[in-house]
Scaffold this motif. Structure first.
Motif, PDB file in Angstrom:
ATOM      1  N   MET A 124       0.972  -1.080  -0.283  1.00 47.75           N
ATOM      2  CA  MET A 124       0.107   0.216   0.108  1.00 47.75           C
ATOM      3  C   MET A 124       0.734   1.077  -0.320  1.00 47.75           C
ATOM      4  O   MET A 124       0.436   2.726  -0.622  1.00 47.75           O
ATOM      5  CB  MET A 124      -0.832   0.403   1.657  1.00 47.75           C
ATOM      6  CG  MET A 124      -2.450  -1.146   0.635  1.00 47.75           C
ATOM      7  SD  MET A 124      -3.139  -0.823  -0.206  1.00 47.75           S
ATOM      8  CE  MET A 124      -4.234   0.863  -0.037  1.00 47.75           C
ATOM      9  N   ARG A 128       0.822   4.017  -3.371  1.00 47.70           N
ATOM     10  CA  ARG A 128       0.015   5.508  -2.113  1.00 47.70           C
ATOM     11  C   ARG A 128       1.196   6.429  -3.204  1.00 47.70           C
ATOM     12  O   ARG A 128       0.777   7.874  -2.890  1.00 47.70           O
ATOM     13  CB  ARG A 128      -0.330   5.182  -0.776  1.00 47.70           C
ATOM     14  CG  ARG A 128      -1.425   5.010  -0.744  1.00 47.70           C
ATOM     15  CD  ARG A 128      -1.731   5.091   0.982  1.00 47.70           C
ATOM     16  NE  ARG A 128      -2.673   4.696   1.529  1.00 47.70           N
ATOM     17  CZ  ARG A 128      -2.505   3.624   1.921  1.00 47.70           C
ATOM     18  NH1 ARG A 128      -1.427   3.759   3.217  1.00 47.70           N
ATOM     19  NH2 ARG A 128      -3.841   3.331   2.707  1.00 47.70           N
ATOM     20  N   ASP A 134      -6.444   6.454  -2.004  1.00 47.22           N
ATOM     21  CA  ASP A 134      -8.038   5.174  -1.135  1.00 47.22           C
ATOM     22  C   ASP A 134      -8.868   5.706  -1.747  1.00 47.22           C
ATOM     23  O   ASP A 134      -9.994   5.865  -1.312  1.00 47.22           O
ATOM     24  CB  ASP A 134      -7.713   5.424  -0.424  1.00 47.22           C
ATOM     25  CG  ASP A 134      -6.234   5.408   0.728  1.00 47.22           C
ATOM     26  OD1 ASP A 134      -5.239   5.036  -0.239  1.00 47.22           O
ATOM     27  OD2 ASP A 134      -6.131   5.025   1.981  1.00 47.22           O
ATOM     28  N   HIS A 163      -8.869   2.903  -6.515  1.00 48.94           N
ATOM     29  CA  HIS A 163      -8.951   0.885  -6.765  1.00 48.94           C
ATOM     30  C   HIS A 163      -9.927   0.702  -7.746  1.00 48.94           C
ATOM     31  O   HIS A 163     -11.076   0.578  -7.355  1.00 48.94           O
ATOM     32  CB  HIS A 163      -8.797   0.017  -5.430  1.00 48.94           C
ATOM     33  CG  HIS A 163      -7.660   1.069  -4.585  1.00 48.94           C
ATOM     34  ND1 HIS A 163      -7.068  -0.385  -4.188  1.00 48.94           N
ATOM     35  CD2 HIS A 163      -7.215   1.941  -4.299  1.00 48.94           C
ATOM     36  CE1 HIS A 163      -5.780   0.529  -3.708  1.00 48.94           C
ATOM     37  NE2 HIS A 163      -5.642   1.680  -3.856  1.00 48.94           N
ATOM     38  N   ASN A 183     -13.544  -1.166   1.946  1.00 51.49           N
ATOM     39  CA  ASN A 183     -12.340  -0.622   3.060  1.00 51.49           C
ATOM     40  C   ASN A 183     -11.474  -0.953   3.495  1.00 51.49           C
ATOM     41  O   ASN A 183     -10.508  -0.835   4.668  1.00 51.49           O
ATOM     42  CB  ASN A 183     -13.410  -0.052   3.733  1.00 51.49           C
ATOM     43  CG  ASN A 183     -14.117   1.267   3.289  1.00 51.49           C
ATOM     44  OD1 ASN A 183     -13.399   2.033   2.974  1.00 51.49           O
ATOM     45  ND2 ASN A 183     -15.828   1.236   3.960  1.00 51.49           N
ATOM     46  N   PHE A 186      -8.211  -0.801   2.775  1.00 59.38           N
ATOM     47  CA  PHE A 186      -7.210   0.770   3.227  1.00 59.38           C
ATOM     48  C   PHE A 186      -6.993   1.219   4.925  1.00 59.38           C
ATOM     49  O   PHE A 186      -6.103   1.038   5.531  1.00 59.38           O
ATOM     50  CB  PHE A 186      -8.177   2.188   3.369  1.00 59.38           C
ATOM     51  CG  PHE A 186      -8.271   2.429   1.838  1.00 59.38           C
ATOM     52  CD1 PHE A 186      -7.646   2.019   0.775  1.00 59.38           C
ATOM     53  CD2 PHE A 186      -9.921   2.603   1.111  1.00 59.38           C
ATOM     54  CE1 PHE A 186      -7.663   1.691  -0.759  1.00 59.38           C
ATOM     55  CE2 PHE A 186     -10.055   1.960  -0.181  1.00 59.38           C
ATOM     56  CZ  PHE A 186      -9.146   1.959  -1.550  1.00 59.38           C
TER      57      PHE A 186
END
Ligand code: ZN
Length: 303
Positions: A124, A128, A134, A163, A183, A186
């Motif tokens: 992740m 990012r 996100d 995503h 969710n 994230f």
């Protein structure tokens, strides 16, 4: 800095799977897949080789049960786990199109049983670093083959970063990765927040408004709670401070935010000081006496 190879990931294949992106000025995105296989190291090895054999490598192979992460190719080049949408090379859409094959099956969403760890957080972090937001711009993920709730919008795919599930990519008909918890992806890897510089310390302003209904509610409930129990401590503390300033509340437990028996007794004394007698001075605050107290000690009363 944009990560191209994740140093925490093991290398799979020969490191060369795709090429330059077709729309490098479009926002970056991620596509989640599932391998439709089992999990664990034996599957990781077998599926890892198989994806190379059929030239359908993603960038990453991830085992959600062991947090094992492998990388086939650099993030600044395309992978090849998607079908083209006519002439649109979906593998090459965006500044990056990071594809992740997760060991497991679409019918058993991996976020229900996974154990994401440091390698997932590294993944992740790399995502990012490409400014992939996100978000899930494609809406609902398919929860079955042919799920008609899935839009596979071409315009969303062409223009929106974020995503996607394989089920949301135009020109493709697979339904992986299934109805994973969007969710959870994230939450399992909170973004490192930029520390905010400390603000110069100012004296904390005391609360200047008292909600009368809160205080009345506290006066009715707090005495029966165990010692010091509170229901509306913010409002009650302001009143207690004023009663203290009046010299009516002297107990060492004063100003604890609990409208207990000693506060009721103090308020009763204040009501008498305001000229009330008998049942009008019962220690349960009323509007007029509270407004008098507020006027004298600098707080406003709201109902
Ligand atoms: Zn797929």
């Amino acid at each position: 800095m944009r990560e191209i190879w994740i140093k925490d990931a093991e290398r799979l294949g020969d490191g060369s799977i795709g090429g330059a992106m077709d729309t490098p000025t479009a926002p970056g995105r991620v596509v989640w897949h599932t391998t439709e296989s089992g999990t664990g190291n034996a599957s990781f090895t077998a599926v890892g080789k198989y994806l190379s054999t059929i030239s359908a490598e993603p960038h990453f192979l991830y085992d959600p049960t062991t947090d094992r992460l492998g990388q086939y190719g650099p993030i600044n080049q395309s992978a090849r786990a998607l079908k083209n949408d006519g002439l649109t090379r979906t593998n090459r859409t965006g500044s990056t199109c990071i594809q992740i094959e997760v060991l497991g099956k679409a019918a058993a969403p991996f976020t229900k049983t996974w154990k994401p760890g440091p390698n997932f957080r590294a993944l992740m972090r790399a995502i990012r670093s490409w400014d992939v937001p996100d978000t899930w711009p494609g809406g609902a993920l398919a929860d079955s083959y042919g799920d008609s709730d899935v839009s596979r919008s071409r315009s969303v795919w062409a223009t929106k970063g974020g995503h996607y599930g394989h089920s949301q990519v135009p020109g493709n008909d697979h339904w992986d990765p299934g109805a994973i918890d969007k969710n959870a992806i994230f939450k399992a890897a909170p973004a490192e927040s930029t520390p905010t510089p400390p603000t110069p310390s100012k004296p904390v302003p005391t609360k200047k408004t008292v909600d009368l209904s809160n205080v009345i509610a506290a006066a009715k409930v707090d005495p029966d709670l165990k010692q010091g129990g509170t229901t509306h401590p913010g409002d009650v503390k302001v009143v207690e401070a004023a009663l203290k300033a009046e010299g009516l509340l002297t107990s060492s437990l004063a100003s604890d935010g609990s409208f207990g028996y000693s506060t009721i007794a103090a308020y009763k004394a204040w009501q008498k000081r305001c000229g009330y007698t008998g049942s009008a001075a019962d220690g349960i605050p009323g509007k007029t006496s509270m407004e008098k107290l507020g006027a004298k000690h600098g707080f406003k009363v709201t109902a």
